[in-house]
Design a protein around this motif. Sequence first.
Motif, PDB file in Angstrom:
ATOM      1  N   SER A 178      44.156  49.413  19.738  1.00 17.49           N
ATOM      2  CA  SER A 178      44.026  48.086  18.716  1.00 17.49           C
ATOM      3  C   SER A 178      44.931  47.077  19.402  1.00 17.49           C
ATOM      4  N   SER A 179      44.837  45.876  18.678  1.00 18.47           N
ATOM      5  CA  SER A 179      45.675  44.651  19.261  1.00 18.47           C
ATOM      6  C   SER A 179      46.528  44.180  18.142  1.00 18.47           C
ATOM      7  N   LYS A 180      47.838  43.822  18.564  1.00 20.81           N
ATOM      8  CA  LYS A 180      48.676  43.388  17.542  1.00 20.81           C
ATOM      9  C   LYS A 180      48.423  41.955  17.133  1.00 20.81           C
ATOM     10  N   ASN A 181      47.576  41.249  17.816  1.00 24.10           N
ATOM     11  CA  ASN A 181      47.291  39.819  17.422  1.00 24.10           C
ATOM     12  C   ASN A 181      46.055  39.692  16.464  1.00 24.10           C
TER      13      ASN A 181
ATOM     14  N   ASP B 236      43.005  38.233  24.472  1.00 20.99           N
ATOM     15  CA  ASP B 236      43.648  39.124  24.335  1.00 20.99           C
ATOM     16  C   ASP B 236      43.748  40.384  25.614  1.00 20.99           C
TER      17      ASP B 236
ATOM     18  N   GLU C 290      45.815  42.190  26.964  1.00 21.51           N
ATOM     19  CA  GLU C 290      46.398  43.793  26.711  1.00 21.51           C
ATOM     20  C   GLU C 290      45.149  44.418  26.208  1.00 21.51           C
ATOM     21  N   LEU C 291      44.583  44.096  24.972  1.00 16.80           N
ATOM     22  CA  LEU C 291      43.461  44.758  24.636  1.00 16.80           C
ATOM     23  C   LEU C 291      42.397  44.994  25.711  1.00 16.80           C
TER      24      LEU C 291
ATOM     25  N   GLY D 265      41.592  42.628  15.442  1.00 19.79           N
ATOM     26  CA  GLY D 265      42.190  43.512  16.360  1.00 19.79           C
ATOM     27  C   GLY D 265      41.704  45.132  16.589  1.00 19.79           C
TER      28      GLY D 265
END
Length: 147
Positions: free
Chosen positions: A61-64, A100, A102-103, A140
């Motif tokens: 999952s993504s934090k944003n 994103d 990172e994702l 996310g």
Amino acid sequence: MSKYPGTVGDIEFDEKLDDPVFKKCTSDKLVNLQYYQGSKQFDYKGEKLAIIEKLEKEKISSKNKMNGYITVRFLVNCEGKTGLFRVQQMTTELKGMVQDKELEDMLLRFTKSLDGWIPKEIKGFKVGYYQYLTYKIENGKVSEVLP
């Protein structure tokens, strides 16, 4: 030598992105199939359900809390090994942009870890083929895997 690929959509080797050990399985008579050629079945052991189950265990999952799509396109060679991965992010309006990184990296690593791809056969010859997975992202989290 032509500056154009043999088939529209072919992925050319890029030494900055690709594993030099990965080998395409081509000859003068055989080319790698595009995702729209050949059978319409999902050529993965356990089919798409196995991929979804593995993805759920990873809890990626993504934090944003982004919304959109991340598509990972790659080649499955005649041995069932994968390489030549390319990634594209899109908004929900299907406009290309990186939302994103990172994702994207997590989903690329996940896709590279999938090891159940089944080689396709044409008239008794195993051939390589292009495959893609599109991850639909809502708040996310991956809400769906396409196709």
